[in-house]
Design a protein around this motif. Structure first.
Motif, PDB file in Angstrom:
ATOM      1  N   LEU A 188      25.115  49.204  82.295  1.00  0.00           N
ATOM      2  CA  LEU A 188      26.181  49.049  83.298  1.00  0.00           C
ATOM      3  C   LEU A 188      27.584  49.217  82.720  1.00  0.00           C
ATOM      4  CD1 LEU A 188      25.035  46.124  85.645  1.00  0.00           C
ATOM      5  CD2 LEU A 188      25.228  48.556  86.167  1.00  0.00           C
ATOM      6  N   VAL A 189      27.692  49.484  81.416  1.00  0.00           N
ATOM      7  CA  VAL A 189      29.025  49.682  80.822  1.00  0.00           C
ATOM      8  C   VAL A 189      29.752  50.765  81.619  1.00  0.00           C
ATOM      9  CG1 VAL A 189      30.194  50.742  78.844  1.00  0.00           C
ATOM     10  CG2 VAL A 189      28.530  48.923  78.485  1.00  0.00           C
ATOM     11  N   PRO A 190      30.993  50.463  82.082  1.00  0.00           N
ATOM     12  CA  PRO A 190      31.704  51.463  82.881  1.00  0.00           C
ATOM     13  C   PRO A 190      31.815  52.793  82.131  1.00  0.00           C
ATOM     14  CG  PRO A 190      32.856  49.377  82.923  1.00  0.00           C
ATOM     15  CD  PRO A 190      31.773  49.236  81.915  1.00  0.00           C
ATOM     16  N   ALA A 191      31.426  53.838  82.780  1.00  0.00           N
ATOM     17  CA  ALA A 191      31.465  55.154  82.144  1.00  0.00           C
ATOM     18  C   ALA A 191      31.959  56.170  83.159  1.00  0.00           C
ATOM     19  CB  ALA A 191      30.071  55.540  81.662  1.00  0.00           C
ATOM     20  N   ARG A 192      32.439  57.263  82.651  1.00  0.00           N
ATOM     21  CA  ARG A 192      32.901  58.335  83.526  1.00  0.00           C
ATOM     22  C   ARG A 192      31.737  58.744  84.442  1.00  0.00           C
ATOM     23  NH1 ARG A 192      32.049  63.506  82.738  1.00  0.00           N
ATOM     24  NH2 ARG A 192      31.320  63.141  80.619  1.00  0.00           N
ATOM     25  N   PRO A 193      31.986  58.936  85.775  1.00  0.00           N
ATOM     26  CA  PRO A 193      30.883  59.359  86.646  1.00  0.00           C
ATOM     27  C   PRO A 193      30.205  60.605  86.086  1.00  0.00           C
ATOM     28  CG  PRO A 193      32.786  58.811  87.965  1.00  0.00           C
ATOM     29  CD  PRO A 193      33.231  58.754  86.533  1.00  0.00           C
ATOM     30  N   GLY A 194      28.908  60.564  86.020  1.00  0.00           N
ATOM     31  CA  GLY A 194      28.157  61.708  85.508  1.00  0.00           C
ATOM     32  C   GLY A 194      27.871  61.613  84.028  1.00  0.00           C
ATOM     33  N   ALA A 195      28.438  60.575  83.352  1.00  0.00           N
ATOM     34  CA  ALA A 195      28.228  60.454  81.910  1.00  0.00           C
ATOM     35  C   ALA A 195      26.740  60.308  81.577  1.00  0.00           C
ATOM     36  CB  ALA A 195      29.004  59.264  81.364  1.00  0.00           C
ATOM     37  N   TRP A 196      25.994  59.687  82.502  1.00  0.00           N
ATOM     38  CA  TRP A 196      24.563  59.455  82.226  1.00  0.00           C
ATOM     39  C   TRP A 196      23.719  60.710  82.452  1.00  0.00           C
ATOM     40  CZ3 TRP A 196      21.972  55.405  80.067  1.00  0.00           C
ATOM     41  CH2 TRP A 196      22.754  54.266  79.770  1.00  0.00           C
ATOM     42  N   SER A 197      24.379  61.818  82.795  1.00  0.00           N
ATOM     43  CA  SER A 197      23.590  63.040  82.979  1.00  0.00           C
ATOM     44  C   SER A 197      23.344  63.753  81.659  1.00  0.00           C
ATOM     45  CB  SER A 197      24.291  63.986  83.961  1.00  0.00           C
ATOM     46  OG  SER A 197      25.550  64.350  83.437  1.00  0.00           O
ATOM     47  N   SER A 198      23.994  63.283  80.589  1.00  0.00           N
ATOM     48  CA  SER A 198      23.773  63.936  79.288  1.00  0.00           C
ATOM     49  C   SER A 198      22.365  63.577  78.788  1.00  0.00           C
ATOM     50  CB  SER A 198      24.821  63.486  78.280  1.00  0.00           C
ATOM     51  OG  SER A 198      24.525  62.181  77.836  1.00  0.00           O
ATOM     52  N   PRO A 199      21.708  64.506  78.077  1.00  0.00           N
ATOM     53  CA  PRO A 199      20.323  64.239  77.612  1.00  0.00           C
ATOM     54  C   PRO A 199      20.237  62.995  76.728  1.00  0.00           C
ATOM     55  CG  PRO A 199      20.887  66.546  77.316  1.00  0.00           C
ATOM     56  CD  PRO A 199      22.148  65.863  77.743  1.00  0.00           C
ATOM     57  N   GLY A 200      21.244  62.777  75.895  1.00  0.00           N
ATOM     58  CA  GLY A 200      21.211  61.610  75.003  1.00  0.00           C
ATOM     59  C   GLY A 200      21.219  60.310  75.783  1.00  0.00           C
ATOM     60  N   ALA A 201      22.111  60.244  76.796  1.00  0.00           N
ATOM     61  CA  ALA A 201      22.200  59.025  77.601  1.00  0.00           C
ATOM     62  C   ALA A 201      20.930  58.809  78.402  1.00  0.00           C
ATOM     63  CB  ALA A 201      23.413  59.123  78.528  1.00  0.00           C
ATOM     64  N   LEU A 202      20.407  59.920  78.939  1.00  0.00           N
ATOM     65  CA  LEU A 202      19.155  59.812  79.704  1.00  0.00           C
ATOM     66  C   LEU A 202      18.017  59.316  78.819  1.00  0.00           C
ATOM     67  CD1 LEU A 202      18.955  62.934  82.043  1.00  0.00           C
ATOM     68  CD2 LEU A 202      19.035  60.527  82.701  1.00  0.00           C
ATOM     69  N   ALA A 203      17.965  59.847  77.588  1.00  0.00           N
ATOM     70  CA  ALA A 203      16.899  59.439  76.661  1.00  0.00           C
ATOM     71  C   ALA A 203      17.035  57.951  76.324  1.00  0.00           C
ATOM     72  CB  ALA A 203      16.961  60.284  75.391  1.00  0.00           C
ATOM     73  N   LEU A 204      18.292  57.505  76.119  1.00  0.00           N
ATOM     74  CA  LEU A 204      18.527  56.092  75.798  1.00  0.00           C
ATOM     75  C   LEU A 204      18.066  55.206  76.964  1.00  0.00           C
ATOM     76  CD1 LEU A 204      19.799  53.834  74.024  1.00  0.00           C
ATOM     77  CD2 LEU A 204      21.938  54.231  75.260  1.00  0.00           C
ATOM     78  N   GLY A 205      18.462  55.607  78.183  1.00  0.00           N
ATOM     79  CA  GLY A 205      18.073  54.825  79.358  1.00  0.00           C
ATOM     80  C   GLY A 205      16.566  54.765  79.521  1.00  0.00           C
ATOM     81  N   LEU A 206      15.927  55.932  79.345  1.00  0.00           N
ATOM     82  CA  LEU A 206      14.467  55.983  79.484  1.00  0.00           C
ATOM     83  C   LEU A 206      13.793  55.126  78.420  1.00  0.00           C
ATOM     84  CD1 LEU A 206      13.480  59.653  80.354  1.00  0.00           C
ATOM     85  CD2 LEU A 206      12.878  57.573  81.596  1.00  0.00           C
ATOM     86  N   PHE A 207      14.349  55.169  77.201  1.00  0.00           N
ATOM     87  CA  PHE A 207      13.782  54.380  76.109  1.00  0.00           C
ATOM     88  C   PHE A 207      13.855  52.881  76.440  1.00  0.00           C
ATOM     89  CE2 PHE A 207      14.707  51.796  72.332  1.00  0.00           C
ATOM     90  CZ  PHE A 207      13.484  51.908  71.692  1.00  0.00           C
ATOM     91  N   LEU A 208      15.031  52.450  76.927  1.00  0.00           N
ATOM     92  CA  LEU A 208      15.210  51.029  77.256  1.00  0.00           C
ATOM     93  C   LEU A 208      14.228  50.590  78.342  1.00  0.00           C
ATOM     94  CD1 LEU A 208      19.108  50.680  77.242  1.00  0.00           C
ATOM     95  CD2 LEU A 208      17.498  49.626  75.644  1.00  0.00           C
ATOM     96  N   LEU A 209      14.103  51.429  79.370  1.00  0.00           N
ATOM     97  CA  LEU A 209      13.203  51.064  80.481  1.00  0.00           C
ATOM     98  C   LEU A 209      11.745  51.051  80.032  1.00  0.00           C
ATOM     99  CD1 LEU A 209      14.773  53.005  83.487  1.00  0.00           C
ATOM    100  CD2 LEU A 209      14.837  50.559  83.035  1.00  0.00           C
ATOM    101  N   THR A 210      11.368  52.059  79.239  1.00  0.00           N
ATOM    102  CA  THR A 210       9.979  52.113  78.765  1.00  0.00           C
ATOM    103  C   THR A 210       9.675  50.918  77.872  1.00  0.00           C
ATOM    104  OG1 THR A 210      10.201  54.503  78.764  1.00  0.00           O
ATOM    105  CG2 THR A 210       8.255  53.617  77.679  1.00  0.00           C
TER     106      THR A 210
END
Lengths: 226, 295
Positions: A184-206
């Motif tokens: 939930l850290v405030p980030a520029r809209p769309g920042a989570w569309s980068s592959p690195g951020a997506l991978a981090l999010g997926l890793f945390l959820l998994t």
């Protein structure tokens, strides 16, 4: 048998789901009304500038709704089973404990996904009336971490509920808070569309989803069974 | 395999406190066995191990030939568990809980469940969380019966039940288990119920001491005598005298598995006068307290 397990989960989640559905609808209507009011009071170019250059999003009031929803769903689903060691009832059903757990988690995640889809659909629909497709996409990417935080809160709360030892439970709680806060850290809209951020999010959820199975396995033979 | 339950060399402790030390126990098929013991001697620990919720630290515990902590779904189907407090999915209604469990058991017999529910007189839409403990016990009993299990493990079934519901529970259970030669292993703090239903007793004492006997064998072999107590000294337990308890009215009770002649000789050896020695009749509860001790 699997259908019966899913039905049991639905019986527990049904009241919470309908309350949360009403809350999500209300928040989305509020966000949509706010957007409409913005466009009626300001020049569209100003609002486009605020969205594209400044990164403002009109549905920021939704930021805390998904993770609170995740917590409520986890509580509604798991508290009735861990109170007074009722988990033993499920552990003695003639199915593998992992199957019962997967059913429970899978169904809870699906219910949460329905709420997330509702948020996405309403935002996409209201945005489409005022913004071009590129901005709609940016807004949906901005919504993604909010919903991911909700799923993390759901999985994390499940680990906390199922974990039998107090110290491990505290660890799980800290990990969950850290994961949710990180997403939930405030980030520029769309920042989570980068592959690195997506991978981090997926890793945390998994990792959190897997931790629920570990918590179940850990408490399976301790005689505590919550 | 003739035994429903087999325990070999079972050891379990909590921290430095040993609960079971090399426990051996067989429960034959078709037997109704009551596990009795005072609080803290390891009844719940043993039930937890048997129910598969606790892995013993050493030794083996098999149920229907499988390790109790690793039962296959097929074997789980043959075992009915009743948890302390008559646990049930309390968010379900009577109709819902029957519909739920019916999906898991191939031999599900709804008539058994609905027979009990009819007697309960509650509508199918009645939610279990709104029931009294006694009513919930009937629902749980109905579910157990409908499952048609070969082995029933009942953990403190009498907890929270008034005398009427307890009697109803025991009588229904007795008819049910005799019907198809089922095996029952149960704990209860209401000793008198065991007289109505149990074939065998497993008596646990602090420190891991275990006695497995038939109910009749225990009643026939364990005796109580009383002796006037002068307030000075009490007989002490030895190879003949099993336990001694002070009672009201200036007497003490002496419990023994030995014959009266052996007891008389033992008392004489300890220097006690036999004036006023008399044999006392005992209920099973008296015998249980005499065996396990009051403190």
């Amino acid at each position: 048998m699997l259908l019966a397990l899913v039905w049991k989960e639905w019986l527990k989640l049904r009241p919470a789901f309908f309350v949360l559905l009403a809350v999500h609808v209300a928040m989305n209507v509020w966000a949509a009304a706010g957007l409409r009011s913005l466009f009626s009071g300001a020049h569209p170019e100003v609002l486009w500038y605020q969205t594209i250059i400044l990164g403002n999003i009109h549905f920021d009031m939704l930021r805390h709704v998904p993770w609170i929803s995740g917590l409520i769903l986890a509580g509604a689903q798991h508290l009735p089973e861990i109170r007074d060691k009722r988990l033993r009832l499920t552990l003695h059903l003639p199915v593998r404990a992992e199957t019962a757990m997967a059913c429970s988690l899978g169904f809870g995640a699906c219910v949460f996904f329905l709420l997330a889809m509702l948020d996405g659909a309403v935002i996409a629909a209201t945005d489409s009336a005022h913004y071009p497709a590129e901005i709609v996409a940016i807004h949906l990417w901005a919504l993604l971490p909010m919903e991911a935080a909700g799923l993390a809160a759901y999985f994390g709360a499940t680990v906390v509920f199922f974990e039998p030892s107090t110290s491990r439970r505290l660890h799980a709680l800290l990990l969950t808070i850290t994961a949710v806060a990180m997403i939930l850290v405030p980030a520029r809209p769309g920042a989570w569309s980068s592959p690195g951020a997506l991978a981090l999010g997926l890793f945390l959820l998994t990792a959190l989803a897997m931790a629920t199975f570990l918590a179940m396995a850990h408490q399976r033979l301790t005689g505590k069974n919550q | 395999m003739t035994n429903a339950i087999e325990i070999r060399g079972l050891c379990h402790s909590f921290g430095t406190r040993p609960i079971h030390r090399s426990l051996d126990l067989d429960v034959g098929r078709g037997r109704i066995v009551g596990l009795l013991g005072k609080n803290g001697v390891g009844k719940t620990t043993l039930m937890n191990i048997l129910m598969g919720f606790l892995r013993p630290q050493a030794g083996q515990c098999t149920i229907m030939g499988e390790p109790s902590h690793h039962l296959s779904p097929h074997t789980k189907r043959r075992i009915g568990l009743l948890f302390e407090g008559h646990l049930a999915y309390d968010f379900m209604t009577i109709t819902q809980i029957e519909r739920f469990y019916a999906r898991f058991y191939l031999d599900w017999n709804p008539a058994r469940f609905f027979d009990l529910m009819e007697r309960l007189g509650l509508p199918g839409s009645h939610r279990i969380r709104h029931m009294s403990e006694g009513q919930r016990s009937q629902v749980v009993l109905g579910l157990l019966f409908a499952q048609e299990p070969d082995l029933l493990l009942l953990d403190d079934y009498a907890m929270g039940l008034d005398a009427g519901y307890r009697r109803l529970f025991v009588d229904y259970l007795a008819d049910f288990v005799r019907d198809k030669n089922r095996t029952v292993f149960m704990t209860s703090h209401v000793i008198e119920d065991m007289e109505r239903i149990a074939d065998d007793l497993v008596l646990l004492r602090a420190g891991g001491d275990v006695r497995h006997t038939t109910l009749k064998g225990f009643r026939d072999s364990f005796h109580c005598y009383s002796l006037p107590y002068d307030g000075q000294s009490l007989p002490v337990a030895d190879s003949v005298i099993f336990n001694v308890e002070r009672t009201a009215g200036g007497r003490c009770e002496i419990f023994t598995f030995a014959s009266e002649q052996e007891l008389v000789a033992a008392l004489r050896r300890q220097g006690f006068s036999l004036d006023g020695l008399r044999r006392e009749s005992m209920s099973l509860e008296d015998a249980f307290i005499g065996y396990t001790g009051r403190y």
